[in-house]
Design a protein around this motif. Structure first.
Motif, PDB file in Angstrom:
ATOM      1  N   UNK A 215      -1.459  13.010  -5.223  1.00  0.00           N
ATOM      2  CA  UNK A 215      -0.114  12.779  -4.684  1.00  0.00           C
ATOM      3  C   UNK A 215       0.097  11.295  -4.398  1.00  0.00           C
ATOM      4  N   UNK A 216       1.244  10.786  -4.806  1.00  0.00           N
ATOM      5  CA  UNK A 216       1.628   9.403  -4.495  1.00  0.00           C
ATOM      6  C   UNK A 216       3.070   9.196  -4.934  1.00  0.00           C
ATOM      7  N   UNK A 217       3.770   8.317  -4.213  1.00  0.00           N
ATOM      8  CA  UNK A 217       5.109   7.938  -4.635  1.00  0.00           C
ATOM      9  C   UNK A 217       4.959   7.000  -5.833  1.00  0.00           C
ATOM     10  N   UNK A 218       5.549   7.339  -6.997  1.00  0.00           N
ATOM     11  CA  UNK A 218       5.328   6.537  -8.208  1.00  0.00           C
ATOM     12  C   UNK A 218       5.686   5.067  -8.043  1.00  0.00           C
ATOM     13  N   UNK A 219       6.807   4.786  -7.407  1.00  0.00           N
ATOM     14  CA  UNK A 219       7.242   3.389  -7.281  1.00  0.00           C
ATOM     15  C   UNK A 219       6.298   2.604  -6.375  1.00  0.00           C
ATOM     16  N   UNK A 220       5.843   3.219  -5.296  1.00  0.00           N
ATOM     17  CA  UNK A 220       4.897   2.542  -4.396  1.00  0.00           C
ATOM     18  C   UNK A 220       3.576   2.309  -5.126  1.00  0.00           C
ATOM     19  N   UNK A 221       3.114   3.334  -5.824  1.00  0.00           N
ATOM     20  CA  UNK A 221       1.854   3.204  -6.566  1.00  0.00           C
ATOM     21  C   UNK A 221       1.946   2.094  -7.603  1.00  0.00           C
ATOM     22  N   UNK A 222       3.013   2.078  -8.383  1.00  0.00           N
ATOM     23  CA  UNK A 222       3.171   1.044  -9.405  1.00  0.00           C
ATOM     24  C   UNK A 222       3.182  -0.344  -8.779  1.00  0.00           C
ATOM     25  N   UNK A 223       3.858  -0.470  -7.635  1.00  0.00           N
ATOM     26  CA  UNK A 223       3.980  -1.780  -6.998  1.00  0.00           C
ATOM     27  C   UNK A 223       2.636  -2.293  -6.488  1.00  0.00           C
ATOM     28  N   UNK A 224       1.894  -1.443  -5.790  1.00  0.00           N
ATOM     29  CA  UNK A 224       0.636  -1.946  -5.211  1.00  0.00           C
ATOM     30  C   UNK A 224      -0.427  -2.150  -6.291  1.00  0.00           C
ATOM     31  N   UNK A 225      -0.404  -1.310  -7.329  1.00  0.00           N
ATOM     32  CA  UNK A 225      -1.356  -1.500  -8.430  1.00  0.00           C
ATOM     33  C   UNK A 225      -1.064  -2.817  -9.145  1.00  0.00           C
ATOM     34  N   UNK A 226       0.219  -3.079  -9.432  1.00  0.00           N
ATOM     35  CA  UNK A 226       0.584  -4.334 -10.094  1.00  0.00           C
ATOM     36  C   UNK A 226       0.194  -5.530  -9.237  1.00  0.00           C
ATOM     37  N   UNK A 227       0.427  -5.431  -7.929  1.00  0.00           N
ATOM     38  CA  UNK A 227       0.085  -6.530  -7.016  1.00  0.00           C
ATOM     39  C   UNK A 227      -1.423  -6.732  -6.953  1.00  0.00           C
ATOM     40  N   UNK A 228      -2.157  -5.642  -6.822  1.00  0.00           N
ATOM     41  CA  UNK A 228      -3.606  -5.742  -6.703  1.00  0.00           C
ATOM     42  C   UNK A 228      -4.270  -6.342  -7.931  1.00  0.00           C
ATOM     43  N   UNK A 229      -3.807  -5.936  -9.111  1.00  0.00           N
ATOM     44  CA  UNK A 229      -4.428  -6.423 -10.345  1.00  0.00           C
ATOM     45  C   UNK A 229      -3.871  -7.770 -10.785  1.00  0.00           C
ATOM     46  N   UNK A 230      -2.788  -8.211 -10.180  1.00  0.00           N
ATOM     47  CA  UNK A 230      -2.249  -9.527 -10.505  1.00  0.00           C
ATOM     48  C   UNK A 230      -3.206 -10.637 -10.074  1.00  0.00           C
ATOM     49  N   UNK A 231      -4.004 -10.334  -9.056  1.00  0.00           N
ATOM     50  CA  UNK A 231      -5.031 -11.282  -8.585  1.00  0.00           C
ATOM     51  C   UNK A 231      -6.352 -10.526  -8.486  1.00  0.00           C
ATOM     52  N   UNK A 232      -6.802 -10.019  -9.604  1.00  0.00           N
ATOM     53  CA  UNK A 232      -7.905  -9.071  -9.602  1.00  0.00           C
ATOM     54  C   UNK A 232      -9.226  -9.674  -9.148  1.00  0.00           C
ATOM     55  N   UNK A 233      -9.352 -10.986  -9.141  1.00  0.00           N
ATOM     56  CA  UNK A 233     -10.616 -11.593  -8.709  1.00  0.00           C
ATOM     57  C   UNK A 233     -10.693 -11.712  -7.189  1.00  0.00           C
ATOM     58  N   UNK A 234      -9.558 -11.512  -6.515  1.00  0.00           N
ATOM     59  CA  UNK A 234      -9.551 -11.604  -5.057  1.00  0.00           C
ATOM     60  C   UNK A 234      -9.917 -10.263  -4.423  1.00  0.00           C
ATOM     61  N   UNK A 235     -10.423 -10.320  -3.187  1.00  0.00           N
ATOM     62  CA  UNK A 235     -10.613  -9.088  -2.429  1.00  0.00           C
ATOM     63  C   UNK A 235      -9.249  -8.493  -2.123  1.00  0.00           C
ATOM     64  N   UNK A 236      -9.198  -7.168  -2.001  1.00  0.00           N
ATOM     65  CA  UNK A 236      -7.916  -6.493  -1.816  1.00  0.00           C
ATOM     66  C   UNK A 236      -7.209  -6.907  -0.528  1.00  0.00           C
ATOM     67  N   UNK A 237      -7.957  -7.226   0.513  1.00  0.00           N
ATOM     68  CA  UNK A 237      -7.303  -7.640   1.750  1.00  0.00           C
ATOM     69  C   UNK A 237      -6.505  -8.922   1.555  1.00  0.00           C
ATOM     70  N   UNK A 238      -6.886  -9.707   0.527  1.00  0.00           N
ATOM     71  CA  UNK A 238      -6.143 -10.932   0.218  1.00  0.00           C
ATOM     72  C   UNK A 238      -5.062 -10.678  -0.829  1.00  0.00           C
ATOM     73  N   UNK A 239      -5.404  -9.964  -1.895  1.00  0.00           N
ATOM     74  CA  UNK A 239      -4.432  -9.767  -2.981  1.00  0.00           C
ATOM     75  C   UNK A 239      -3.272  -8.873  -2.557  1.00  0.00           C
ATOM     76  N   UNK A 273      -4.038   4.896  -1.032  1.00  0.00           N
ATOM     77  CA  UNK A 273      -3.467   3.677  -0.457  1.00  0.00           C
ATOM     78  C   UNK A 273      -1.935   3.686  -0.583  1.00  0.00           C
ATOM     79  N   UNK A 274      -1.429   4.186  -1.714  1.00  0.00           N
ATOM     80  CA  UNK A 274       0.035   4.291  -1.875  1.00  0.00           C
ATOM     81  C   UNK A 274       0.635   5.185  -0.796  1.00  0.00           C
ATOM     82  N   UNK A 275      -0.056   6.245  -0.453  1.00  0.00           N
ATOM     83  CA  UNK A 275       0.448   7.139   0.617  1.00  0.00           C
ATOM     84  C   UNK A 275       0.448   6.438   1.963  1.00  0.00           C
ATOM     85  N   UNK A 276      -0.590   5.631   2.221  1.00  0.00           N
ATOM     86  CA  UNK A 276      -0.657   4.883   3.474  1.00  0.00           C
ATOM     87  C   UNK A 276       0.443   3.837   3.562  1.00  0.00           C
ATOM     88  N   UNK A 277       0.655   3.113   2.452  1.00  0.00           N
ATOM     89  CA  UNK A 277       1.699   2.060   2.430  1.00  0.00           C
ATOM     90  C   UNK A 277       3.084   2.672   2.558  1.00  0.00           C
TER      91      UNK A 277
END
Length: 280
Positions: A215-239, A273-277
């Motif tokens: 279960x996840x909201x598609x738009x939230x999931x797409x947004x956080x996945x895109x954000x997270x992988x946009x700076x994939x070398x960073x730790x998630x707390x930073x990206x 994480x999408x559910x939490x956000x």
């Protein structure tokens, strides 16, 4: 040389109609009718399905789909130069082939096709990923299509089926595997095409799941996945610091270490994480 449908071999069709592949349209024509028939068979039983084909070019795969028994084929081709070659095929299958000279990004297939629908295409390289993302992110799920059988550059195909921890694992893998079963079913060398591309190609078959795996909201999931992988070398707390002011707490609540990097998180974790956000 005779063919199963009585039409000329594809090389002769290309010469007769002056179909020189255009790099600007991402065109690489597949000339071996045995290979196009094999691709059509990877889509499964087509006898009770309508088929959407994008970028048919001179019609090799179109002929394979019709010969394999597709109930109906809608061939959407942007290049008007290919219309005459496709019309020759339509003359053999007048009740089963519709041709549309249009951009596949701008049409509604359901104006022509009746479900169940299977999408089968040797996608132009320059729009392949964009079309895939659109098919994987419709407004409602399940989508209008039952399956996708699509050819990509092999590197893109490997990204689609990549697993967590792999350098190829990213947005495409998550979008694909969250809602479908995706697997590579064929690989093709450059010399199978005219002109030969500089890369190998692969066919990926996607079966739509009745519902997403988690279960996840598609738009939230797409947004956080895109954000997270946009700076994939960073730790998630930073990206992901822009996703929520208390992102560390939300990562922990989702069962993810804030020091993890995007490629370490499985699809289930991204959905958690999408559910939490989404809680705001």
């Amino acid at each position: 040389m005779s063919t199963v449908d009585g039409l000329p071999p594809l090389r002769a069709v290309i010469e007769a109609h002056g179909l020189v592949a255009k790099k600007s349209l991402g065109q690489n024509f597949l000339l071996d009718l045995n290979l196009t028939s094999r691709i059509a068979r990877q889509a499964g039983d087509l006898s009770k399905c309508d088929v959407l084909e994008v970028g048919p070019g001179p019609g090799g795969l179109t002929r394979g789909l019709l010969a394999e028994g597709a109930r109906k084929v809608l061939a959407v081709e942007k290049d008007s130069r290919a219309m005459a070659a496709l019309a020759d095929i339509q003359a053999i299958y007048p009740e089963r082939l519709d041709i549309l000279n249009a951009d596949a990004l701008e049409i509604d297939p359901l104006e022509t096709l009746t479900p169940p629908v299977r999408v089968v295409a040797n996608l132009p390289y320059n729009v392949g990923t964009e079309l895939l993302v659109r098919w994987l992110t419709p407004p409602a799920w399940p989508p209008y299509w039952a399956s996708l059988t699509l050819m990509f550059q092999r590197e893109v195909a490997e990204r689609i089926v990549a697993q967590p921890g792999s350098k190829k694992y990213g947005r495409l893998a998550i979008l694909s595997q969250w809602r479908t079963n995706a697997r590579i079913v064929m690989e093709l060398p450059p010399e199978a095409f005219s002109p030969p591309p500089k890369v190998h190609s692969a066919v990926v078959h996607f079966e739509a799941l009745p519902a997403p795996r988690f279960e996840a909201d598609p738009k939230v999931l797409e947004r956080i996945v895109a954000t997270g992988f946009n700076q994939r070398r960073k730790m998630l707390r930073a990206s992901l610091k822009g996703a929520a002011t208390d992102i560390e707490d939300r990562l922990i609540a989702a069962g993810i270490k804030p020091t993890d990097r995007a490629e370490q998180v499985p699809i289930e974790g991204w959905c958690a994480l999408a559910r939490e956000v989404a809680k705001g």
